[in-house]
Design a protein around this motif. Sequence first.
Motif, PDB file in Angstrom:
ATOM      1  N   CYS A 145       0.837  -1.196   0.000  1.00 57.78           N
ATOM      2  CA  CYS A 145       0.000   0.000   0.000  1.00 57.78           C
ATOM      3  C   CYS A 145       0.870   1.243   0.000  1.00 57.78           C
ATOM      4  O   CYS A 145       1.967   1.254   0.560  1.00 57.78           O
ATOM      5  N   SER A 146       0.357   2.290  -0.580  1.00 60.15           N
ATOM      6  CA  SER A 146       1.097   3.542  -0.675  1.00 60.15           C
ATOM      7  C   SER A 146       0.704   4.490   0.450  1.00 60.15           C
ATOM      8  O   SER A 146      -0.453   4.550   0.860  1.00 60.15           O
ATOM      9  N   SER A 147       1.699   5.244   0.954  1.00 58.59           N
ATOM     10  CA  SER A 147       1.443   6.262   1.976  1.00 58.59           C
ATOM     11  C   SER A 147       1.686   7.666   1.436  1.00 58.59           C
ATOM     12  O   SER A 147       1.621   8.638   2.190  1.00 58.59           O
ATOM     13  N   LEU A 148       1.967   7.777   0.134  1.00 58.46           N
ATOM     14  CA  LEU A 148       2.346   9.056  -0.444  1.00 58.46           C
ATOM     15  C   LEU A 148       1.145   9.791  -1.031  1.00 58.46           C
ATOM     16  O   LEU A 148       0.144   9.171  -1.423  1.00 58.46           O
ATOM     17  N   ILE A 149       1.264  11.111  -1.092  1.00 60.39           N
ATOM     18  CA  ILE A 149       0.265  11.944  -1.763  1.00 60.39           C
ATOM     19  C   ILE A 149       0.880  12.454  -3.063  1.00 60.39           C
ATOM     20  O   ILE A 149       1.961  13.034  -3.070  1.00 60.39           O
ATOM     21  N   TYR A 150       0.167  12.220  -4.166  1.00 63.22           N
ATOM     22  CA  TYR A 150       0.615  12.673  -5.484  1.00 63.22           C
ATOM     23  C   TYR A 150      -0.306  13.788  -5.961  1.00 63.22           C
ATOM     24  O   TYR A 150      -1.529  13.692  -5.827  1.00 63.22           O
ATOM     25  N   LEU A 151       0.291  14.810  -6.532  1.00 62.79           N
ATOM     26  CA  LEU A 151      -0.466  15.912  -7.128  1.00 62.79           C
ATOM     27  C   LEU A 151      -0.143  15.992  -8.613  1.00 62.79           C
ATOM     28  O   LEU A 151       1.026  15.984  -8.995  1.00 62.79           O
ATOM     29  N   LEU A 152      -1.197  16.055  -9.424  1.00 59.40           N
ATOM     30  CA  LEU A 152      -1.010  16.311 -10.846  1.00 59.40           C
ATOM     31  C   LEU A 152      -1.519  17.703 -11.158  1.00 59.40           C
ATOM     32  O   LEU A 152      -2.697  18.005 -10.947  1.00 59.40           O
ATOM     33  N   ASP A 153      -0.623  18.552 -11.657  1.00 59.58           N
ATOM     34  CA  ASP A 153      -1.031  19.856 -12.154  1.00 59.58           C
ATOM     35  C   ASP A 153      -1.652  19.644 -13.529  1.00 59.58           C
ATOM     36  O   ASP A 153      -0.962  19.279 -14.484  1.00 59.58           O
ATOM     37  N   THR A 154      -2.965  19.824 -13.644  1.00 57.46           N
ATOM     38  CA  THR A 154      -3.658  19.518 -14.902  1.00 57.46           C
ATOM     39  C   THR A 154      -3.378  20.539 -15.987  1.00 57.46           C
ATOM     40  O   THR A 154      -3.798  20.351 -17.129  1.00 57.46           O
ATOM     41  N   GLN A 155      -2.668  21.629 -15.633  1.00 54.11           N
ATOM     42  CA  GLN A 155      -2.294  22.615 -16.643  1.00 54.11           C
ATOM     43  C   GLN A 155      -0.919  22.309 -17.235  1.00 54.11           C
ATOM     44  O   GLN A 155      -0.734  22.318 -18.454  1.00 54.11           O
ATOM     45  N   SER A 156       0.048  21.982 -16.374  1.00 58.92           N
ATOM     46  CA  SER A 156       1.396  21.654 -16.870  1.00 58.92           C
ATOM     47  C   SER A 156       1.585  20.163 -17.091  1.00 58.92           C
ATOM     48  O   SER A 156       2.559  19.740 -17.710  1.00 58.92           O
ATOM     49  N   LEU A 157       0.649  19.339 -16.568  1.00 60.87           N
ATOM     50  CA  LEU A 157       0.704  17.876 -16.668  1.00 60.87           C
ATOM     51  C   LEU A 157       1.968  17.317 -16.027  1.00 60.87           C
ATOM     52  O   LEU A 157       2.538  16.317 -16.495  1.00 60.87           O
ATOM     53  N   ASN A 158       2.371  17.908 -14.925  1.00 64.07           N
ATOM     54  CA  ASN A 158       3.504  17.419 -14.152  1.00 64.07           C
ATOM     55  C   ASN A 158       3.018  16.791 -12.851  1.00 64.07           C
ATOM     56  O   ASN A 158       2.215  17.385 -12.130  1.00 64.07           O
ATOM     57  N   TRP A 159       3.513  15.582 -12.560  1.00 59.94           N
ATOM     58  CA  TRP A 159       3.235  14.923 -11.296  1.00 59.94           C
ATOM     59  C   TRP A 159       4.232  15.405 -10.250  1.00 59.94           C
ATOM     60  O   TRP A 159       5.392  15.675 -10.552  1.00 59.94           O
ATOM     61  N   LYS A 160       3.788  15.448  -9.000  1.00 62.30           N
ATOM     62  CA  LYS A 160       4.665  15.836  -7.906  1.00 62.30           C
ATOM     63  C   LYS A 160       4.252  15.093  -6.642  1.00 62.30           C
ATOM     64  O   LYS A 160       3.072  14.977  -6.340  1.00 62.30           O
ATOM     65  N   ILE A 161       5.236  14.563  -5.932  1.00 68.87           N
ATOM     66  CA  ILE A 161       4.980  13.959  -4.626  1.00 68.87           C
ATOM     67  C   ILE A 161       5.097  15.055  -3.575  1.00 68.87           C
ATOM     68  O   ILE A 161       6.098  15.768  -3.517  1.00 68.87           O
TER      69      ILE A 161
END
Length: 415
Positions: free
Chosen positions: A127-143
Amino acid sequence: MDTLTQKYSSQSQNEYADFPNKVHKSKPVTFSWSIKKTYGNTPKSRVGASLTVLGNDIYLFGGQSGDRLNELKCLKYDSLHWDTVAFTKDMEAPEPRDGHITLPYKNYLVVYGGAGGFNDVLHTRTCSSLIYLLDTQSLNWKIIKPIGRLPDPRRNHGAAIIGCTIMIYGGIGNDNKTLSDLNGVNLDSMQWFTPKFSKDTVRPGPRHSFSMCSVFHPAMLKINNNEIFNLPAIYDEDYTRKNSGLYIFGGMNGERKVLNDLYIIQTVKKHSKSDKNLLKISKIEGSGKAPIARYGHSMGICGKYIVIIGGRNDDLYPKQGQSNVNEIGSFNITNSHWETVDIVGILPISCWGIACVSLGTKLLCFGGMNLNSFATNELWALETNQELAEGFELKKKDPPIRIVIRRATKFVSFS
């Protein structure tokens, strides 16, 4: 009813003479199923994915279809056109997963938890404990790594967002134990927190594969810069302080009992300094007949109805030769009543692990499976507006075409 009427009306000057008129007669509500014909790069069917609305875009992420997936699809709802969201090879993109949650925040998609690869040492899904964010404008993922105590990794949990606060409850941990903790994360201050509860809180207990959703006035859902303890008071005749909050329904507990109870998480109205930043969890004893117990189902708020679709209950198998739940649950937040639902339209196959999202009075649904097959890869819409739904006729003559995906390994229940 006839016996009671005769009994009470036969008495002279009886205060119960109009008894039939005082009894609440619940007329069934009518919901309609329809298929939204979509175009473009249509995703393949899957189970355990997530659907998320951001503006006019609907995002489908992850799930399992033979293998676990981490592809991201975007549906332009005005044109009903699917596109595959292509992002550069990014080390911070989420790994393939199912049983996760995806929530909207500003112009971001927030992904948390879920089951990934199999751990040969622990003999369980990692299981994952991380939070991922996708900027839907730049299409870059970030932890992102908020400060504070990091909750245990989990899958098949529930989560909901209001303002800049995500509340996460329960699920299954890496040790395969069912969890019962409630954690919050403030996306503005980037901080985890463990909420405190009022003395009269009724805790839902350990559970997984349940459903959880935010029920607030639509105007409140568009405000991102307020955390859960400092929300603007926006109410009307449907959305009141009494019925606004985060709802939890059903699931399976640590003893593998399937549930059909309903809870609400709310902030405590501040009467003194000691009431600051307190939450209260209450069990809702609504009128009417509660839906069949289930897990692996989906839920959303559509107008004044909390709508519950799909799910699994293995106790149904001896009678119907299937474990899927056909019944649709509908909780009316204005009178705390479980409605009886009449269904019209073209019926999809009933299944569990459906990805769904609310869009006004509609519940949009994709994927799922039962013991026989995966569902179709079509986008289904459940309309709860009575004027729109009542114009449909029930169509049963031709079942929808099913996409059957043969599996090399047996699909097991959520556990």
